[in-house]
Design an enzyme around this catalytic site. Structure first.
Site, short mmCIF file in Angstrom:
data_model
loop_
_atom_site.label_atom_id
_atom_site.label_comp_id
_atom_site.label_asym_id
_atom_site.label_seq_id
_atom_site.Cartn_x
_atom_site.Cartn_y
_atom_site.Cartn_z
N VAL A 90 0.87 -1.19 0.00
CA VAL A 90 0.00 0.00 0.00
C VAL A 90 0.90 1.23 0.00
O VAL A 90 1.58 1.52 0.99
CB VAL A 90 -0.94 0.02 1.22
CG1 VAL A 90 -1.91 1.19 1.10
CG2 VAL A 90 -1.69 -1.30 1.35
N HIS A 97 -6.13 7.33 1.90
CA HIS A 97 -6.65 5.97 1.71
C HIS A 97 -5.70 4.93 2.30
O HIS A 97 -6.14 3.91 2.82
CB HIS A 97 -6.88 5.68 0.21
CG HIS A 97 -5.61 5.46 -0.55
ND1 HIS A 97 -4.93 6.48 -1.17
CD2 HIS A 97 -4.88 4.33 -0.75
CE1 HIS A 97 -3.84 5.99 -1.74
NE2 HIS A 97 -3.78 4.70 -1.51
N PHE A 122 1.75 -10.59 8.47
CA PHE A 122 1.56 -9.29 7.81
C PHE A 122 2.74 -9.06 6.86
O PHE A 122 3.74 -8.42 7.21
CB PHE A 122 1.51 -8.21 8.90
CG PHE A 122 1.16 -6.83 8.43
CD1 PHE A 122 -0.15 -6.46 8.19
CD2 PHE A 122 2.15 -5.87 8.27
CE1 PHE A 122 -0.48 -5.17 7.78
CE2 PHE A 122 1.84 -4.57 7.87
CZ PHE A 122 0.51 -4.23 7.62
C1 DLZ Z 1 -8.09 1.65 -3.83
C2 DLZ Z 1 -6.66 1.30 -3.55
C3 DLZ Z 1 -5.67 2.29 -3.56
C4 DLZ Z 1 -5.97 3.72 -3.88
N1 DLZ Z 1 -4.39 1.99 -3.34
C5 DLZ Z 1 -4.05 0.70 -3.06
C6 DLZ Z 1 -2.70 0.35 -2.79
O1 DLZ Z 1 -1.76 1.18 -2.81
N2 DLZ Z 1 -2.43 -0.95 -2.51
C7 DLZ Z 1 -3.40 -1.93 -2.47
O2 DLZ Z 1 -3.09 -3.09 -2.19
N3 DLZ Z 1 -4.70 -1.60 -2.72
C8 DLZ Z 1 -5.04 -0.34 -3.03
N4 DLZ Z 1 -6.34 -0.02 -3.29
C9 DLZ Z 1 -7.33 -1.11 -3.40
C10 DLZ Z 1 -7.93 -1.54 -2.06
O3 DLZ Z 1 -7.03 -2.34 -1.32
C11 DLZ Z 1 -9.22 -2.37 -2.34
O4 DLZ Z 1 -8.91 -3.41 -3.23
C12 DLZ Z 1 -10.33 -1.53 -2.94
O5 DLZ Z 1 -10.56 -0.40 -2.15
C13 DLZ Z 1 -11.64 -2.35 -3.07
O6 DLZ Z 1 -12.08 -2.74 -1.79
#
Ligand code: DLZ
Length: 159
Positions: A90, A97, A122
């Site tokens: 992430v 977010h 994790f």
């Molecule tokens: C929406 C989202 C965003 C903006 N960024 C990431 C990220 O950097 N890494 C990741 O694994 N997932 C991201 N997601 C998707 C969310 O984890 C999730 O899949 C969506 O919000 C749908 O529930």
């Protein structure tokens, strides 16, 4: 110690438990796929390198890191799975977010682990930018996938 001062692929493997009969699930988030594939490769190879049989490693993909909790629960619930490794990345963006996702996943994985009395690891990178992620996915700071696999093995020594 922060991971900036640590190599995630260097650890003391003395005294690791025998995991030759253990079964692992690796749940992989598809967001930031270049990074999560490298983390998966690290985890997979480290499990194999420590005596886990290839047929005892099950992989499942989920769309993003937010879905890692549910994906992990599905496998932790199975009687023939001993440990789960959740892999994601992430990256901090212009909005908050990442905070919401990171906290939800950390709490979700903890809940699954305690509910099923199994290690749920994790293996999620939470970097500020792409370069920091690459540095920890087989780059200059090692591979968090390696670390996650060793952590799963060590925790099985407690069960
Ligand atoms: C929406 C989202 C965003 C903006 N960024 C990431 C990220 O950097 N890494 C990741 O694994 N997932 C991201 N997601 C998707 C969310 O984890 C999730 O899949 C969506 O919000 C749908 O529930």
């Amino acid at each position: 110690m922060s991971s900036a001062n640590k190599n995630l692929s260097e650890f003391n493997t003395a005294g690791l438990p025998d995991v030759s009969q253990k079964r692992f699930a690796i749940i992989v988030a598809e967001w930031n796929e270049e990074v999560t594939e490298a983390l998966f490769e690290g985890a997979y190879k480290t499990l194999l390198g420590n005596g886990v049989k290839a047929e005892n490693i099950i992989r499942a993909n989920v769309p993003g890191s937010y879905e890692l909790s549910f994906g992990s629960q599905v496998f932790a619930h199975k009687a023939d799975i001993d440990a789960v490794i959740a892999i994601g990345c992430v990256i901090q963006g212009e909005t908050k977010h990442n905070d919401y996702i990171n906290h939800a996943v950390a709490q979700g994985l903890t809940n699954v682990s305690l509910k099923y009395n199994k290690p749920v690891i994790f293996g999620v990178l939470t970097p500020n930018n792409q370069q920091q992620a690459i540095d920890r996915a087989g780059g200059i700071h090692g591979n968090k996938g390696d670390e996650a696999a060793i952590t799963a093995i060590k925790m099985l020594g407690l069960v």
